[in-house]
Design an enzyme around this catalytic site. Structure first.
Site, PDB file in Angstrom:
ATOM      1  N   TRP A  48       0.978  -1.068  -0.112  1.00  0.00           N
ATOM      2  CA  TRP A  48       0.111   0.054   0.114  1.00  0.00           C
ATOM      3  C   TRP A  48       0.765   1.329  -0.101  1.00  0.00           C
ATOM      4  O   TRP A  48       1.607   1.603   0.831  1.00  0.00           O
ATOM      5  CB  TRP A  48      -0.971  -0.050   1.225  1.00  0.00           C
ATOM      6  CG  TRP A  48      -1.804   1.308   1.144  1.00  0.00           C
ATOM      7  CD1 TRP A  48      -2.218   2.045   0.055  1.00  0.00           C
ATOM      8  CD2 TRP A  48      -2.415   1.975   2.329  1.00  0.00           C
ATOM      9  NE1 TRP A  48      -3.157   2.822   0.126  1.00  0.00           N
ATOM     10  CE2 TRP A  48      -3.105   3.170   1.601  1.00  0.00           C
ATOM     11  CE3 TRP A  48      -2.459   1.929   3.569  1.00  0.00           C
ATOM     12  CZ2 TRP A  48      -3.721   4.018   2.383  1.00  0.00           C
ATOM     13  CZ3 TRP A  48      -3.003   2.861   4.513  1.00  0.00           C
ATOM     14  CH2 TRP A  48      -3.916   4.019   3.792  1.00  0.00           C
ATOM     15  N   ARG A  49       0.892   1.919  -1.193  1.00  0.00           N
ATOM     16  CA  ARG A  49       1.472   3.025  -1.266  1.00  0.00           C
ATOM     17  C   ARG A  49       0.770   4.477  -0.618  1.00  0.00           C
ATOM     18  O   ARG A  49      -0.154   5.006  -1.463  1.00  0.00           O
ATOM     19  CB  ARG A  49       1.969   3.433  -2.664  1.00  0.00           C
ATOM     20  CG  ARG A  49       3.175   2.689  -3.315  1.00  0.00           C
ATOM     21  CD  ARG A  49       4.366   3.545  -2.722  1.00  0.00           C
ATOM     22  NE  ARG A  49       4.469   4.825  -2.838  1.00  0.00           N
ATOM     23  CZ  ARG A  49       5.026   5.061  -4.090  1.00  0.00           C
ATOM     24  NH1 ARG A  49       5.692   4.359  -5.102  1.00  0.00           N
ATOM     25  NH2 ARG A  49       4.964   6.414  -4.342  1.00  0.00           N
ATOM     26  N   GLU A  87      12.053  11.225  -2.719  1.00  0.00           N
ATOM     27  CA  GLU A  87      12.346   9.800  -3.189  1.00  0.00           C
ATOM     28  C   GLU A  87      11.323   9.551  -4.113  1.00  0.00           C
ATOM     29  O   GLU A  87      11.294   8.217  -4.394  1.00  0.00           O
ATOM     30  CB  GLU A  87      12.608   8.896  -2.182  1.00  0.00           C
ATOM     31  CG  GLU A  87      13.777   9.104  -1.092  1.00  0.00           C
ATOM     32  CD  GLU A  87      14.513   8.093  -0.863  1.00  0.00           C
ATOM     33  OE1 GLU A  87      14.839   6.950  -1.347  1.00  0.00           O
ATOM     34  OE2 GLU A  87      15.895   8.461  -0.014  1.00  0.00           O
ATOM     35  N   HIS A 144      16.019   5.606  -3.196  1.00  0.00           N
ATOM     36  CA  HIS A 144      15.577   5.716  -4.521  1.00  0.00           C
ATOM     37  C   HIS A 144      16.162   6.771  -5.116  1.00  0.00           C
ATOM     38  O   HIS A 144      16.211   8.049  -4.383  1.00  0.00           O
ATOM     39  CB  HIS A 144      14.256   5.912  -4.379  1.00  0.00           C
ATOM     40  CG  HIS A 144      13.240   4.964  -4.058  1.00  0.00           C
ATOM     41  ND1 HIS A 144      13.129   4.580  -2.602  1.00  0.00           N
ATOM     42  CD2 HIS A 144      12.572   3.634  -4.741  1.00  0.00           C
ATOM     43  CE1 HIS A 144      12.567   3.577  -2.545  1.00  0.00           C
ATOM     44  NE2 HIS A 144      12.169   2.959  -3.690  1.00  0.00           N
ATOM     45  N   LYS A 171      17.013  -2.252   0.043  1.00  0.00           N
ATOM     46  CA  LYS A 171      16.483  -2.075  -1.197  1.00  0.00           C
ATOM     47  C   LYS A 171      16.961  -0.671  -1.900  1.00  0.00           C
ATOM     48  O   LYS A 171      17.258   0.212  -1.070  1.00  0.00           O
ATOM     49  CB  LYS A 171      14.747  -1.928  -0.871  1.00  0.00           C
ATOM     50  CG  LYS A 171      14.199  -1.628  -2.285  1.00  0.00           C
ATOM     51  CD  LYS A 171      12.802  -1.143  -2.190  1.00  0.00           C
ATOM     52  CE  LYS A 171      12.082  -0.765  -3.503  1.00  0.00           C
ATOM     53  NZ  LYS A 171      10.790  -0.125  -3.443  1.00  0.00           N
ATOM     54  N   SER A 233       3.391   2.111  -9.886  1.00  0.00           N
ATOM     55  CA  SER A 233       3.781   3.103  -8.628  1.00  0.00           C
ATOM     56  C   SER A 233       5.255   3.692  -8.956  1.00  0.00           C
ATOM     57  O   SER A 233       5.871   4.491  -8.401  1.00  0.00           O
ATOM     58  CB  SER A 233       3.801   2.553  -7.449  1.00  0.00           C
ATOM     59  OG  SER A 233       4.613   1.410  -7.253  1.00  0.00           O
TER      60      SER A 233
END
Length: 254
Positions: A48-49, A87, A144, A171, A233
């Site tokens: 869930w963003r 990000e 990111h 990540k 996304s």
């Protein structure tokens, strides 16, 4: 010995990369509709963003949305992510709001994983990791770069730092400006996986140029890939059914 992590029967870090699909609705009605649609889609993990959610600054509304998502997808590992604007996210809520939101979600019992951005204050990252782990919630520590691909050593360094801080899943996602940049990301992933990590890692090169990195994780060492069901996304996400077909093909021929 590299660990794998099993959440609700999904073994992350073994075999083909697991497919994560985002929910990106702006209203509660849209979020519920997306969660319902995901019940019929071949996914392994749901994210869930929450930065897309119009009422994300209201913690009770966030919990209400999570309760509805969890009711519809009770057996699916669920990641909660508020991606900050710096990000690539949809909005900014300030550092204090970011920490409060993630801490409340970690304590809610409604999610399996929270995503914490590496480039926050270190003390805040540690607070959120402690809050998550004390509530049996796993942590992705993410970074990111939507402008470029850092050098191989820098990518490895950021992943190692996430691991040192206590990430269950380090990540990184980077933007390629050339085919060589994609190779840099893949080389960094391979080196991290073979030499430094003792847990599943998640890496990707974004946009069309980087698509191969979303497909070849099993070979180079990325444990999760992101596909879209409705709206992507992040740049470069492909439809889930296409992703599954390619991942299965590569897995069978390893």
């Amino acid at each position: 010995m590299k660990q794998t992590i099993t959440i609700k029967g999904v073994n992350i870090g073994q075999g083909a990369p697991k497919i994560c699909v985002p929910i990106v609705g702006r209203t509660l009605m849209e979020i519920v509709a997306e969660a319902e649609a995901l019940r019929n889609i071949d996914r392994d993990i749901v994210e869930w963003r929450a930065d897309f959610f119009d009422q994300v600054e209201d913690t009770e509304k966030v919990k209400e949305a999570l309760t509805k998502i969890r009711a519809l997808l009770p057996e699916t590992p669920l990641i909660f992510t508020f991606r900050s604007a710096k990000e690539g996210g949809e909005k900014e809520i300030g550092q204090e709001g970011y920490v409060k939101l993630n801490k409340k979600v970690a304590e809610s019992g409604l999610v399996d994983i929270i995503d914490v951005e590496l480039f926050n204050r270190e003390e805040d990252v540690k607070v959120l990791i402690d809050a998550a782990h004390s509530n049996k919630v796993y942590v992705i520590i993410s970074n990111h770069d939507f402008e470029k691909t850092p050098p191989k050593e820098e990518i490895i360094g950021r992943l190692c730092r996430a691991q040192e801080l206590g990430a269950d899943f380090p990540k990184i996602a980077v933007m390629p400006n050339s085919a060589k940049d994609v190779l840099t990301l893949l080389e960094a992933t391979l080196s991290m996986n073979d030499q430094y990590s003792d847990r599943p890692i998640i890496t990707m090169s974004m946009a069309g140029k980087g698509l191969i990195s979303r497909l070849a994780g099993e070979l180079f060492g990325s444990a999760v890939t992101f596909g879209s069901a409705k709206k992507a996304s992040a740049p470069g996400q492909v439809a889930v059914h296409e992703l599954r077909n390619v991942l299965s093909l590569l897995h069978k021929n390893r």
